[in-house]
Design a protein around this motif. Structure first.
Motif, PDB file in Angstrom:
ATOM      1  N   THR A  64       0.939  -1.199   0.073  1.00  0.00           N
ATOM      2  CA  THR A  64       0.026  -0.044   0.086  1.00  0.00           C
ATOM      3  C   THR A  64       0.805   1.417   0.176  1.00  0.00           C
ATOM      4  OG1 THR A  64       0.022  -0.031   2.393  1.00  0.00           O
ATOM      5  CG2 THR A  64      -1.783  -1.094   1.282  1.00  0.00           C
ATOM      6  N   ALA A  78      -4.141   1.784   4.684  1.00  0.00           N
ATOM      7  CA  ALA A  78      -2.650   1.453   4.345  1.00  0.00           C
ATOM      8  C   ALA A  78      -2.208   0.617   5.248  1.00  0.00           C
ATOM      9  CB  ALA A  78      -1.845   2.933   4.416  1.00  0.00           C
ATOM     10  N   LEU A  79      -2.552   0.599   6.567  1.00  0.00           N
ATOM     11  CA  LEU A  79      -1.713  -0.411   7.509  1.00  0.00           C
ATOM     12  C   LEU A  79      -2.352  -1.834   7.642  1.00  0.00           C
ATOM     13  CD1 LEU A  79      -0.992   2.135  10.384  1.00  0.00           C
ATOM     14  CD2 LEU A  79       0.668   0.949   8.800  1.00  0.00           C
ATOM     15  N   ARG A  91       5.285  -3.097  10.842  1.00  0.00           N
ATOM     16  CA  ARG A  91       4.304  -2.830  10.382  1.00  0.00           C
ATOM     17  C   ARG A  91       3.146  -2.904  11.330  1.00  0.00           C
ATOM     18  NH1 ARG A  91       0.507  -4.570   6.269  1.00  0.00           N
ATOM     19  NH2 ARG A  91      -0.086  -3.077   4.893  1.00  0.00           N
ATOM     20  N   THR A 139       3.858  -1.395   3.521  1.00  0.00           N
ATOM     21  CA  THR A 139       3.198   0.003   3.542  1.00  0.00           C
ATOM     22  C   THR A 139       4.558   0.896   3.118  1.00  0.00           C
ATOM     23  OG1 THR A 139       1.620  -0.262   5.039  1.00  0.00           O
ATOM     24  CG2 THR A 139       2.180   1.964   4.462  1.00  0.00           C
TER      25      THR A 139
END
Lengths: 266, 303
Positions: free
Chosen positions: A36, A213-214, A237, A220
Motif C-alpha cells: 500500500t 494503508a496499514l 508494520r 506500506t
C-alpha cells in the motif's frame, strides 16, 4: 519480481513549470507482495504507477519485471502483464459496448487474442458468467447490456474483473475506491483482496485511507517529493498505528502530511 | 413515381456504402475522416479505368485496395506522425486529387462507351429483370453490411470499437490503438472506394469532381438513418445507414423531379441539415439553460 532501479522523471523540463515528479526511486517487490502506498498530493504516487505501466518512458533508471527489462516496452505491450485500475470508474470500461464485449476485450491478453477474427464463443460466455457471479452484483444477468448503464461501483467491479480475468503479474490500483460511495468502496476493496489472494497477484495500491494503508496488504510505503521516505513491513508494520505513521512521515519528509483527503478520512 | 423510387433505391444503396464507411470512422472510431471525398473519386477512377481496359470485375477489388491505401496514409499521418486527425484527412484528400487524375490517365474524366461493366454483365444473367441494377447494388451493400457486422463482432473488431469508445481503457487492455485506428480507416476507406467503384460503373463515367461534398452527404444519410432507426447496436447502425441513404436519395430524386427546391441549392440544404443535426444536443442544452434563466428572472421580478 518487479525491480525498479533508480528511476527519475521530470515533466516540462527546461520550462518554468519544470517538475521532478520522481527522483532516483528504487523499489523491489517480491512475488505475492501487496504494497500500500500513501503520500502527500503530488508526491509522485501516480507518476510511479505511470512509469511502471508505461504511460511514459522514464528519464533515468530501469524497470525489470520477472527478469525482463521493460524500461522501453510500450504501454500496450506491458498491459498484457500489468493490470491497472484508476480512481475514475469510467476510465476502465467502454460504455457503448456490452458487459460481455468488454470482458472479451480484456480476455484478448490470452492466447486467443492472437486469433484476431475469433468471436465470443459459448464457452467464453459461460466463463464470463461464472466470473461475474463471483462479483455478486447480478451482472451475470445483464451481460448483453451496455456498460454505460451500470453504476460507478459496478463499473469498477467490472474493471477489476477485466484486469484480473487473465491474472496479471502486477496489479496497480490507483485509489480505485476513492470515487465510490462508502458501501461500494468497501465492496470493491473486499473483492480486490479476495481476487488478489486467490490468484497470488503482486499488487500495489495507492490509498488515502491511513487505516487501509496499514490493514490491507503486507507492506506500506510512504512517498514524498518523488521519493520513498518510509518502507515498513512485518513486525514493524504490525506495531504501527495511524498516529505513528503520521509522526514518521513528519520526521522523514521534514514536514507534516498535507494530503487533505488523508486528514479528512482519519 | 416508379422511376423515382427505382432511382432512389439504386443510388441510395450504392451511396449507403459511404455512410457505412462513415459509421465506422465517425461513429465507431470517433474520427472525422475527411479522406472520404478523395477516396470516393479514387474508387471511381480506378474502377472505371480498369473497366475501360476490359476488367470490370477486377476493377472492384482494385478500387477497394486503392481506397484502403488512402485510408492507410491518413491513419499513418495521425497515429505515427502526430498530424491532427482532421488535418490528416485533408492532407491525404488534397494529395489524392493528383493521384486520381493519374488513375484516370491524367484526364479529368473517363467514360465507358461500349465496354462491359459489372452491371451490363449482370443484366445478361437475367436476374432482377428491369431492376437488375438495384438487385446488384443491393447485393453489394448487403455483402458489405454483413461483413461489417461480422467484423465488429470479432476480437479485432471489438478492439476497434473500444478504441473509439474509451482510448484509456484500450491501452490498458493490451490493444495497440495505432493498429486499430489503421485497420479501421483502411476498411472505411475501402468501403468508400467500393461505393465510388459501383457508382462509376453504373454511370459509366468517372469525374475528378465526382466526390465533392460526399462526406457531408454521407453524414446526412447517417444522421437521417439514426433518427429513423435509432442508435445502439452495430446491426442497427448498419441498417440505419442504408435506410438513411435511401431516404436521402428519395428526397433528392423528388426535388430533382419537382424542382421544389432549386437543385443547385441541395448541397447547401444538406450542409444546413447536417450542421443542425450535429449541433442539436448543444442547442438543446442552451435552450434549457435560457429557459431556466428566464424563469428565475421572472420569479425574482414577481417578488
Amino acid at each position: 519480481m518487479l525491480r525498479i532501479e533508480n528511476i527519475s522523471k521530470t515533466f516540462n523540463a527546461g520550462t518554468v513549470n519544470e517538475k521532478r515528479a520522481v527522483s532516483g526511486l528504487s523499489l523491489h517487490l517480491e512475488p505475492g507482495d501487496f504494497v500500500t502506498i500513501v503520500g502527500s498530493n503530488g508526491a509522485g504516487k501516480s507518476t510511479l504507477f505511470h512509469a511502471v505501466a508505461g504511460g511514459f518512458y522514464v528519464d533515468e533508471g530501469s524497470i525489470t519485471l520477472d527478469g525482463k527489462d521493460i524500461t522501453f516496452v510500450p504501454e500496450y505491450k506491458r498491459s498484457r502483464v500489468i493490470g491497472r485500475l484508476f480512481q475514475d470508474p469510467l476510465r476502465g470500461t467502454a460504455p457503448h459496448m456490452t458487459i460481455e464485449e468488454n470482458l472479451a476485450l480484456a480476455y484478448l491478453r490470452t492466447s486467443k487474442g492472437k486469433a484476431p477474427f475469433s468471436r465470443i464463443s459459448k464457452k467464453d460466455k459461460a466463463f464470463f458468467r461464472e466470473k461475474l457471479v463471483l462479483l455478486d452484483m447480478g451482472l451475470e444477468e445483464r451481460m448483453s447490456q451496455p456498460v454505460g448503464l451500470l453504476s460507478g461501483g459496478q463499473r469498477q467491479a467490472l474493471t477489476l474483473l477485466m484486469s484480473t480475468i487473465v491474472p496479471p503479474k502486477v496489479l496497480l490500483l490507483d485509489e480505485h475506491t476513492a470515487a465510490l460511495d462508502p458501501g461500494a468502496a468497501e465492496k470493491i476493496l473486499a473483492l480486490t483482496k479476495e481476487i488478489v489472494a486467490a490468484e497470488h497477484i503482486t499488487c500495489m495500491m495507492v490509498t488515502h485511507n491511513m487505516n487501509q494503508a496499514l490493514s490491507v496488504g503486507n507492506r506500506t510505503l510512504m512517498m514524498a517529493e518523488g521519493r520513498i521516505v518510509l518502507d515498513i513491513s512485518g513486525k514493524e508494520r504490525e506495531g504501527m498505528s495511524v498516529d505513528g505513521l503520521l509522526a514518521q512521515f513528519k520526521e522523514r519528509a521534514g514536514r507534516a502530511l498535507d494530503n487533505d483527503r488523508i486528514l479528512l478520512s482519519r | 413515381m416508379i422511376f423515382i423510387t427505382q432511382t432512389a433505391l439504386e443510388l441510395g444503396f450504392m451511396y449507403a456504402l459511404v455512410s457505412m464507411a462513415l459509421f465506422l470512422s465517425y461513429r465507431v472510431l470517433d474520427i472525422a475522416d475527411l479522406t472520404t471525398d478523395g477516396s470516393f473519386v479514387l474508387g471511381m477512377a480506378v474502377s472505371v479505368s480498369l473497366a475501360a481496359a476490359g476488367h470490370p470485375f477486377l476493377a472492384v477489388p482494385a478500387a477497394m485496395l486503392a481506397g484502403a491505401a488512402a485510408g492507410f496514409v491518413t491513419a499513418f499521418l495521425q497515429t505515427k506522425m502526430g498530424v491532427p486527425s482532421i488535418l490528416a484527412g485533408i492532407v491525404t484528400n488534397t494529395g489524392l486529387y493528383t493521384v486520381n487524375l493519374m488513375a484516370m490517365g491524367w484526364s479529368s474524366n473517363v467514360n465507358l462507351l461500349k465496354q462491359e461493366t459489372i452491371f451490363s454483365l449482370f443484366k445478361k444473367t437475367g436476374i432482377g429483370g428491369g431492376w437488375y441494377e438495384f438487385v446488384l447494388a443491393a447485393a453489394v451493400v448487403a455483402a458489405a453490411g454483413l461483413f461489417l457486422v461480422w467484423f465488429l463482432g470479432t476480437r479485432l473488431g471489438l478492439s476497434v470499437r473500444a478504441t473509439g469508445d474509451n482510448r484509456d481503457m484500450v491501452r490498458a487492455s493490451s490493444v495497440n490503438p495505432v493498429f486499430t485506428i489503421t485497420v479501421g480507416l483502411c476498411i472505411s476507406n475501402a468501403l468508400t472506394a467500393l461505393s465510388g467503384a459501383v457508382v462509376g460503373q453504373l454511370q459509366k463515367s468517372a469525374d475528378i469532381g465526382g466526390g465533392t461534398g460526399i462526406v457531408v452527404v454521407g453524414l446526412a444519410c447517417l444522421i437521417i438513418g439514426e433518427t429513423v432507426i435509432g442508435r445502439g447496436s452495430v446491426k442497427r447502425g448498419v441498417l440505419a445507414v442504408v435506410v438513411g441513404s435511401v431516404i436521402y436519395r428519395f428526397i433528392y430524386a423528388v426535388v430533382l423531379k419537382t424542382k421544389i427546391v432549386p437543385i443547385e441549392c441541395l448541397k447547401l440544404v444538406t450542409a444546413v441539415i447536417v450542421a443542425f443535426a450535429i449541433a442539436a444536443p448543444t442547442l438543446r442544452t442552451y435552450a434549457a439553460l435560457r429557459k431556466r434563466i428566464w424563469a428565475a428572472s421572472r420569479k425574482k421580478g414577481g417578488r
